[in-house]
Design a protein around this motif. Structure first.
Motif, mmCIF file in Angstrom:
data_model
loop_
_atom_site.group_PDB
_atom_site.id
_atom_site.type_symbol
_atom_site.label_atom_id
_atom_site.label_comp_id
_atom_site.label_asym_id
_atom_site.label_seq_id
_atom_site.Cartn_x
_atom_site.Cartn_y
_atom_site.Cartn_z
ATOM 1 N N ILE A 248 17.371 -1.084 4.685
ATOM 2 C CA ILE A 248 16.488 -0.692 3.590
ATOM 3 C C ILE A 248 15.273 -1.608 3.587
ATOM 4 O O ILE A 248 15.413 -2.838 3.538
ATOM 5 C CB ILE A 248 17.216 -0.788 2.233
ATOM 6 N N ILE A 249 14.088 -0.996 3.649
ATOM 7 C CA ILE A 249 12.846 -1.765 3.577
ATOM 8 C C ILE A 249 11.899 -1.066 2.605
ATOM 9 O O ILE A 249 12.144 0.065 2.174
ATOM 10 C CB ILE A 249 12.154 -1.923 4.953
ATOM 11 N N ALA A 250 10.808 -1.726 2.276
ATOM 12 C CA ALA A 250 9.769 -1.121 1.436
ATOM 13 C C ALA A 250 8.398 -1.522 1.968
ATOM 14 O O ALA A 250 8.246 -2.569 2.596
ATOM 15 C CB ALA A 250 9.916 -1.578 -0.016
ATOM 16 N N ASP A 251 7.428 -0.667 1.729
ATOM 17 C CA ASP A 251 6.022 -1.013 1.947
ATOM 18 C C ASP A 251 5.719 -1.373 3.408
ATOM 19 O O ASP A 251 5.288 -2.485 3.719
ATOM 20 C CB ASP A 251 5.620 -2.154 1.000
ATOM 21 N N LEU A 252 5.928 -0.403 4.288
ATOM 22 C CA LEU A 252 5.578 -0.589 5.697
ATOM 23 C C LEU A 252 4.072 -0.449 5.897
ATOM 24 O O LEU A 252 3.491 -1.090 6.770
ATOM 25 C CB LEU A 252 6.342 0.421 6.546
ATOM 26 N N HIS A 253 3.434 0.407 5.111
ATOM 27 C CA HIS A 253 1.970 0.542 5.101
ATOM 28 C C HIS A 253 1.381 0.802 6.488
ATOM 29 O O HIS A 253 0.418 0.133 6.905
ATOM 30 C CB HIS A 253 1.318 -0.696 4.473
ATOM 31 N N LEU A 254 1.937 1.777 7.189
ATOM 32 C CA LEU A 254 1.367 2.157 8.479
ATOM 33 C C LEU A 254 -0.076 2.622 8.298
ATOM 34 O O LEU A 254 -0.385 3.409 7.411
ATOM 35 C CB LEU A 254 2.180 3.298 9.092
ATOM 36 N N GLY A 255 -0.951 2.130 9.141
ATOM 37 C CA GLY A 255 -2.343 2.553 9.118
ATOM 38 C C GLY A 255 -3.252 1.736 8.230
ATOM 39 O O GLY A 255 -4.451 2.017 8.150
ATOM 40 N N LYS A 256 -2.734 0.712 7.567
ATOM 41 C CA LYS A 256 -3.580 -0.061 6.655
ATOM 42 C C LYS A 256 -4.712 -0.761 7.406
ATOM 43 O O LYS A 256 -5.869 -0.733 6.968
ATOM 44 C CB LYS A 256 -2.742 -1.088 5.895
ATOM 45 N N SER A 257 -4.399 -1.380 8.525
ATOM 46 C CA SER A 257 -5.449 -2.061 9.278
ATOM 47 C C SER A 257 -6.474 -1.062 9.805
ATOM 48 O O SER A 257 -7.675 -1.349 9.862
ATOM 49 C CB SER A 257 -4.842 -2.876 10.424
#
Length: 221
Positions: free
Chosen positions: A35-44
């Protein structure tokens, strides 16, 4: 809490054995679920398009850490508690990296709770199951935004990107923030800011310091 390898901490939440990883993830052994949260792919990618200079390779680094956790735990499932994405899911290097990662983990069931950055999420395109805004499983309510659980449910959430300081160690660190009825996960992505929490806000705080989980304040009741 019990003794574990240096990069893990065993705890009990709502009667369930759970493992906190210093790599900013939680493992539920009874479900075989990472279980994870906030991977934020594409932020950079979003920042670079806006003309903001950011380091390259952030997505690849996050996915490499995630692959290592899947292998170590032998997870059958990966649940992402919101904000898989950060911005439009247009053609970009991060999307190619994610689809390559999915091909490498084709047998892994990946499910995503909707986060505030996931408006453009198309589960079919990114090869994930979409669980909606909230999902109940066992004694837990999974929700990206922290909320009050119903019927005694313990809420597992993200969104806040909790961080904390550790005495004698420079800088602030991503942290698990555990309170009665609520656990807020650290942001999994390396490329995030955060909300500073400390012992004055109550609950147990576990800092993730260079891959090691370190309890720094409070205790879990």
């Amino acid at each position: 809490m019990n003794a574990s390898p240096d990069d893990e901490l065993d705890i009990v939440l709502a009667g369930e054995a759970m493992v906190l990883s210093g790599a900013r993830a939680m493992f539920w052994p009874a479900r075989g679920r990472l279980i994870i949260a906030d991977l934020h792919l594409g932020k950079s990618h979003v920042f670079r398009r806006a003309g903001i200079a950011v380091p390259s390779g952030a997505t690849r680094g996050d996915l490499d850490r995630l692959a290592a956790l899947v292998a170590r735990t032998a997870a059958r499932e990966l649940w992402i508690v919101g904000d898989l994405l950060h911005g439009p899911a247009a053609q970009a290097a991060w999307r190619d990296a994610w689809l390559e990662w999915r091909r490498q983990h084709a047998g892994l069931d990946v499910a995503v709770l909707a986060g505030n950055h996931d408006r453009a999420l198309d589960g079919g395109v990114l090869e994930v199951r979409q669980l909606g805004d909230a999902c109940v499983d066992g004694p837990f309510l999974f929700s990206h935004i922290p909320r009050a659980g119903a019927n005694g449910q313990h809420v597992i959430a993200g969104h806040m990107h909790p961080k904390t300081s550790v005495p004698g160690v420079p800088r602030s660190w991503p942290a698990f923030w555990l309170r009665a009825g609520l656990t807020v996960l650290p942001a999994f992505s390396d490329f995030t800011g955060g909300h500073i929490v400390d012992g004055g806000e109550g609950g147990l705080i576990v800092a993730c310091v260079a891959g090691t989980p370190i309890p720094v304040a409070g205790r879990l009741r």
